[in-house]
Design a protein around this motif. Structure first.
Motif, PDB file in Angstrom:
ATOM      1  N   THR A 102       0.839  -1.196   0.000  1.00  0.00           N
ATOM      2  CA  THR A 102       0.000   0.000   0.000  1.00  0.00           C
ATOM      3  C   THR A 102       0.871   1.243   0.000  1.00  0.00           C
ATOM      4  O   THR A 102       1.864   1.330   0.727  1.00  0.00           O
ATOM      5  N   SER A 103       0.485   2.204  -0.804  1.00  0.00           N
ATOM      6  CA  SER A 103       1.138   3.514  -0.836  1.00  0.00           C
ATOM      7  C   SER A 103       0.056   4.581  -0.678  1.00  0.00           C
ATOM      8  O   SER A 103      -0.968   4.540  -1.362  1.00  0.00           O
ATOM      9  N   VAL A 104       0.297   5.526   0.242  1.00  0.00           N
ATOM     10  CA  VAL A 104      -0.634   6.639   0.438  1.00  0.00           C
ATOM     11  C   VAL A 104       0.166   7.939   0.337  1.00  0.00           C
ATOM     12  O   VAL A 104       1.054   8.201   1.152  1.00  0.00           O
ATOM     13  N   THR A 105      -0.152   8.726  -0.671  1.00  0.00           N
ATOM     14  CA  THR A 105       0.493  10.019  -0.873  1.00  0.00           C
ATOM     15  C   THR A 105      -0.511  11.110  -0.537  1.00  0.00           C
ATOM     16  O   THR A 105      -1.662  11.063  -1.000  1.00  0.00           O
ATOM     17  N   GLY A 106      -0.089  12.067   0.260  1.00  0.00           N
ATOM     18  CA  GLY A 106      -0.998  13.128   0.662  1.00  0.00           C
ATOM     19  C   GLY A 106      -0.389  14.504   0.490  1.00  0.00           C
ATOM     20  O   GLY A 106       0.826  14.693   0.643  1.00  0.00           O
ATOM     21  N   TRP A 107      -1.239  15.445   0.154  1.00  0.00           N
ATOM     22  CA  TRP A 107      -0.822  16.850   0.048  1.00  0.00           C
ATOM     23  C   TRP A 107      -1.937  17.707   0.619  1.00  0.00           C
ATOM     24  O   TRP A 107      -3.113  17.548   0.253  1.00  0.00           O
TER      25      TRP A 107
END
Length: 813
Positions: free
Chosen positions: A373-378
């Motif tokens: 799982t990869s979670v990228t947030g901005w």
């Protein structure tokens, strides 16, 4: 937990086993049962688990319950969830959240981070701005109590509020909802379009708008005629009430599932809240006056050209000095806005806040037993504010008027791998990175006021992992830890000229372990015990808003906050799944609690940040949900929490006017001969009631009209007395209270339409979540002496009054 508590929990467990389904297979957690009262998936351990089996103290609100209770923001949670405190404050900090009595205290320091983290679609937000902007179209809210460092990282030593928003489904749907709340004259419109775009791609778009005139009445105008007759221009204007704000929100979601081994989810959201100044809208109102009436002699003296005028002070004193739906705050004096550095001219002030939050989640399953799982947030938060802190019908002192701007940008990246092996061992491992930039200032509106600009750049790196071992078919031992390192750089400039600060940077490093032993004798009973640690990083306080250039380096650093202790609980499904019961006991020690307060002792608001030495938080909590098979459609629910949260060491500042006899007997200032400190060891934490609880019921069923159903709900929430003032001023003590919420709705059996009448705080009780001193009141020179009569007036953020909302929903598809 002590031995007695452990023995009691063990005895209770054996009793519960006898009521659990005797035919239930003695299987492990992979065969959990999800019943009618247990249908919401919990992700507290970054795995999909049923609430009955997850060894965490968690309250889950599903989408249907959120809609029934009209929960659209974190502030709405305090009306429906016992044990949680949510308050909004002026300034860039946004708001405060606390669980089990532990949270960020009052103040307006935008550099201050929360002790209860907010996680939205896997992106962690540690700033209080999340309190100000609503979250619409939510699938569920998980309120995780106690330290959550292993899975959620820093800034969660008191808990996490995890929000999962709705995804597109496999069928096309359109939904339109309109609402009107009568007391605040609040209008709401919401539209949702969702469904498949292609065979593998789905989309969802939600647009929401609301406009509110306000539920508070401003009575400042009642002082105008008498005060202006004595001294013309004393009261220059006031709004009719507040909050007077508009809110817009939109979120777009794309979900792509090209294979059964890969899926991607992109969410883009934007929220904006615009209104008049927070205090002009009644955000802070006078809640306590030690003299029986507002202390307005200092302001009336200024208005009268420097000569005291008792008649003018009396004419201005229209505030009743108690928390309710009225307040008496005037607008900013237009004369003080002339040549304002902001170029701002509206005397009603401004409170404009926006948030962008974007996330991209990727899930890949290379095999049946492995998931990546990869979670990228901005995220980007911006707020602009212009306000007066006079808290009075007249704005006589220009030094009380401030403007400010805060901008915050955060980038996060988390990757993790988890297993689902058929054997005895499974694991989860991951890494996290965060980069952030904060720029903020708060300055006096007076022309020529210096601009102190504060910049804080942060970088966080952490790795975490957990191993799960099925010691036996019914026993699981889980152990893990998270290592974190956070670096922060601090800079201050005055009118563009760098100012000396020391230190100018700092590193905060922490390792937080967690060990949990879980026993599931049946698939309807779970017992667990855990040791946990939590961590909130240190930082720098943006404490300077006026004054000359620094003569010596400023030390604005505060220390990290940590927690460690034990927690244990029992979760049971009884009587063929009709009753869900959760019990938990906890005992945590907190060190270096970060305390943020607004100090008005000099007459000019100054932000103070320090660390309380230590505190203990221990207690018992229980909740149940019951669905009687004999009465189809009826749900009865309740919760109770005993919370003993006390400082064990806290050398705090004194409140204005606190005498030696009242406990202000430490930290003697040799230059003034006055004491400046008090020891709060043995006192309850801020916003920490000893008892909280709830009891309610919901029912839905058919009406006499074919194809038309109806439903109703009623809930009571109770909290015992507590004090929201950071120095525990006795005048801020809030009495115990019970809030009543209820609603009724009529809808078609196929749910194509629904009409609902929703009521909250029907008995119209008012309490304060955040309290502070009113500027220009009290006699600071009497603080720490034997002289009485120096107490300041207090102001506070008051909960919303009675809400009665009519809501109409259409779902044509």
């Amino acid at each position: 937990m002590d031995v007695k508590t452990g023995i009691s929990c063990g005895a209770l467990a054996w009793a519960l086993i006898s009521f659990a389904d005797p035919a239930a297979a003695q299987t492990g957690p992979e065969t959990e049962v999800v019943t009618g009262v247990d249908e919401v998936v919990v992700t507290a351990r970054r795995r999909d688990e049923a609430p009955i089996s997850v060894p965490v103290a968690v309250t889950v609100l599903g989408s249907e319950q959120l809609r029934t209770l009209a929960v659209d923001s974190l502030q709405d949670l305090r009306a429906v969830t016992p044990g949680i405190s949510v308050g909004e404050v002026s300034g860039g900090v946004g708001g405060t959240v606390s669980l089990r009595g532990v949270g960020t205290t009052a103040g307006s320091n935008p550099t201050f981070e929360q002790t209860v983290a907010v996680n939205i679609d896997g992106v962690q937000l540690s700033r209080g701005g999340a309190v100000r902007v609503g979250q619409i179209d939510m699938e569920k809210i998980e309120v995780l109590r106690g330290p959550q460092a292993l899975f959620f990282g820093k800034n969660s030593p008191a808990g996490v509020i995890s929000i999962t928003t709705a995804d597109p489904g496999r069928s096309f749907e359109v939904e339109a909802r309109a609402g009107y709340e009568f007391n605040a004259k609040e209008r709401q419109l919401e539209a949702v379009v969702s469904g498949p775009i292609t065979e593998t791609l789905g989309g969802r778009l939600v647009v929401y708008g609301a406009d509110m005139e306000g539920w508070r009445e401003n009575i400042a105008g009642q002082a105008a005629e008498a005060a202006n007759a004595i001294r013309p221009g004393s009261v220059t204007g006031a709004t009719s009430g507040g909050p007077q704000q508009s809110f817009f929100f939109t979120r777009g979601t794309l979900k792509w599932e090209p294979t059964d081994r890969f899926d991607a989810r992109l969410k883009l959201s934007y929220a904006k809240n615009e209104g008049i100044g927070y205090n002009q809208a009644g955000g802070f109102q006078r809640i306590y006056c030690p003299n029986g009436a507002p202390q307005l002699a200092p302001q009336s003296t200024v208005l009268n050209g420097g000569t005291p005028n008792a008649d003018l002070a009396k004419a201005l004193s229209v505030d009743n000095c108690r928390p309710d739906a009225t307040y008496a705050n005037g607008n900013i004096n237009p004369a003080f806005l002339v040549n304002s550095p902001e170029g701002f001219t509206d005397p009603s002030g401004a409170g404009d806040y926006s948030q962008q939050l974007h996330s991209l989640e990727l899930n890949y399953r290379p095999s049946e037993w492995l998931k990546l799982t990869s979670v990228t947030g901005w995220a980007k938060n911006e707020d602009f504010r212009v306000d007066t802190y006079a808290v009075a019908p007249s704005d006589a002192v220009a030094a009380n008027d401030f403007s400010g701007n805060t901008g915050y940008i955060q980038f996060t990246q988390e990757v993790r791998v988890s297993s689902d092996l058929p054997g005895a061992f499974n694991f989860l491992a991951g890494a996290f990175y965060e980069s952030s930039e904060l720029e903020t200032y708060t300055r006096a509106i007076s022309a020529g006021s210096p601009l102190f600009l504060h910049n804080i750049d942060g970088e966080t790196q952490s790795v975490f992992g957990q191993v799960l071992w099925d010691v036996a078919s019914t026993v699981e031992l889980a152990g893990g830890l998270r290592w974190s390192k956070e670096s922060k750089d601090f800079a201050v400039s005055r009118e563009g000229v760098p100012q000396p600060v020391s230190p100018a940077s700092a590193d905060f490093e922490n390792t937080s372990p967690e060990v949990t032993l879980t026993w599931r004798p049946t698939d309807r009973l779970t017992l667990y015990g855990a040791y946990k640690e939590g961590f909130k990083s240190g930082g720098f306080a943006a404490a300077t808003n006026t004054g000359p250039a620094f003569a010596s380096p400023l030390n604005a650093m505060y220390l990290p906050e940590s927690a460690q202790g034990f927690e244990g609980g029992v979760k049971a499904l009884l009587f063929d799944g009709a009753l869900r019961l959760n019990l938990a006991a906890y005992d945590y020690d907190y060190t270096n609690l970060q305390v943020n307060s607004l100090d008005n002792s000099s007459g000019v608001p100054v932000i103070r940040v320090n660390n309380a030495g230590a505190a203990t938080v221990k207690g018992l909590e229980a909740d149940f949900t019951l669905r009687l098979p004999q009465v189809r459609g009826l749900t009865i629910r309740g919760a109770a929490n005993y919370n003993d949260a006390k400082y064990t060491d806290f050398l705090a500042t004194c409140y204005i006017g606190q005498t030696i006899a009242d406990g202000c007997n430490l930290l003697l200032n040799p230059s003034t001969g006055r004491y400046t400190g008090q020891q709060l060891a043995g006192e309850r934490l801020v916003n920490a009631p000893e008892w909280t609880g709830s009891l309610g019921a919901a029912y839905s069923g058919p009406t006499a009209i074919e194809g038309v159903d109806w439903g109703m709900n009623i809930d009571t929430l109770y909290k015992s007395e507590y004090n929201p003032h950071p120095e525990l001023h006795p005048g801020a003590l809030q009495n115990d209270v019970a809030f009543l919420n209820a609603g009724v709705r009529v809808f078609s059996a196929d749910r194509t339409w629904e009409v609902a009448l929703i009521g909250r705080n029907l008995t119209e009780e008012f309490r304060v979540d955040v309290a502070s001193n009113v500027p220009q009141t009290g006699l600071a020179a009497r603080t720490g002496t034997a002289l009485t009569g120096g107490l300041a007036d207090l102001s506070g953020n008051v909960n919303r009054g009675r809400e009665i909302m009519l809501q109409v929903t259409f779902r044509p598809f």
